[in-house]
Design an enzyme around this catalytic site. Structure first.
Site, mmCIF file in Angstrom:
data_model
loop_
_atom_site.group_PDB
_atom_site.id
_atom_site.type_symbol
_atom_site.label_atom_id
_atom_site.label_comp_id
_atom_site.label_asym_id
_atom_site.label_seq_id
_atom_site.Cartn_x
_atom_site.Cartn_y
_atom_site.Cartn_z
ATOM 1 N N THR A 1 91.016 21.652 -8.705
ATOM 2 C CA THR A 1 92.353 22.251 -8.648
ATOM 3 C C THR A 1 92.979 22.435 -10.022
ATOM 4 O OG1 THR A 1 93.466 20.114 -8.406
ATOM 5 C CG2 THR A 1 92.731 21.196 -6.385
ATOM 6 N N ASP A 2 94.021 23.248 -10.036
ATOM 7 C CA ASP A 2 94.806 23.391 -11.254
ATOM 8 C C ASP A 2 95.963 22.388 -11.200
ATOM 9 O OD1 ASP A 2 96.709 24.476 -9.519
ATOM 10 O OD2 ASP A 2 96.374 26.545 -10.173
ATOM 11 N N PHE A 3 96.897 22.517 -12.083
ATOM 12 C CA PHE A 3 98.009 21.564 -12.165
ATOM 13 C C PHE A 3 98.879 21.527 -10.912
ATOM 14 C CE2 PHE A 3 99.552 25.601 -13.633
ATOM 15 C CZ PHE A 3 100.813 25.692 -13.091
ATOM 16 N N SER A 4 98.799 22.553 -10.067
ATOM 17 C CA SER A 4 99.648 22.611 -8.872
ATOM 18 C C SER A 4 98.963 22.078 -7.611
ATOM 19 C CB SER A 4 100.108 24.056 -8.632
ATOM 20 O OG SER A 4 99.006 24.851 -8.236
#
Length: 157
Positions: free
Chosen positions: A34-37
């Protein structure tokens, strides 16, 4: 040390399963995907799709290591020639994804596959993939006839 059959039991589902349409694999989305979100980073979908194709090959009897060792008279490898991806909905951390892979056609050195990533039956990503096999010289190599039956299932859904 004896594992009392645990390795065999754990490995049984590791590569997914061949189905009437092709292949199905389950995978969990981890933090690293995943990314930061907390949403799967777009490039990571390529890795889920690759796992689906690789395990489809493995269960159909085509092993990357044997190809690289020259089992078919020379060292051959798979290459992705073209890919078209539609991102419909995001996958999120801890989702369990279903990766469905099916063969649409085989022509010469190329195989055309369709893939879907789903969450609880809902399509998140669809992909069309054109792959080819090449020899040591980098030139396309004809798709072995004995593989065709393994990749073109008789029952399509």
């Amino acid at each position: 040390m004896d594992d009392h059959g645990e390795s065999a039991a754990l490995g049984a589902g590791l590569s997914g399963a061949l189905t009437e349409f092709g292949h199905r694999l389950m995978a969990r989305v981890y933090y690293a995907d995943t990314d930061f979100s907390g949403v799967v980073y777009h490039a990571r979908y390529l890795e889920f799709l690759e796992r689906g194709r690789s395990d489809y090959l493995r269960l159909a009897g085509v092993h990357h290591t044997e190809l690289l060792d020259g089992k078919h008279g020379e060292r051959i490898v798979w290459v992705v020639r073209r890919m078209e991806i539609d991102f419909r909905l995001p996958a999120r951390m801890d989702d369990i994804l279903t990766i469905d892979t099916r063969t649409e056609d085989i022509s010469g050195a190329r195989i055309f596959m369709a893939q879907q990533l789903k969450r609880r039956g809902e399509v998140l990503v669809e992909a069309k993939v054109e792959a080819a096999i090449i020899g040591e010289n980098g030139r396309p190599r004809r798709f072995p006839k004995e593989w065709v039956a393994a990749f073109i299932p008789t029952g399509r859904s």
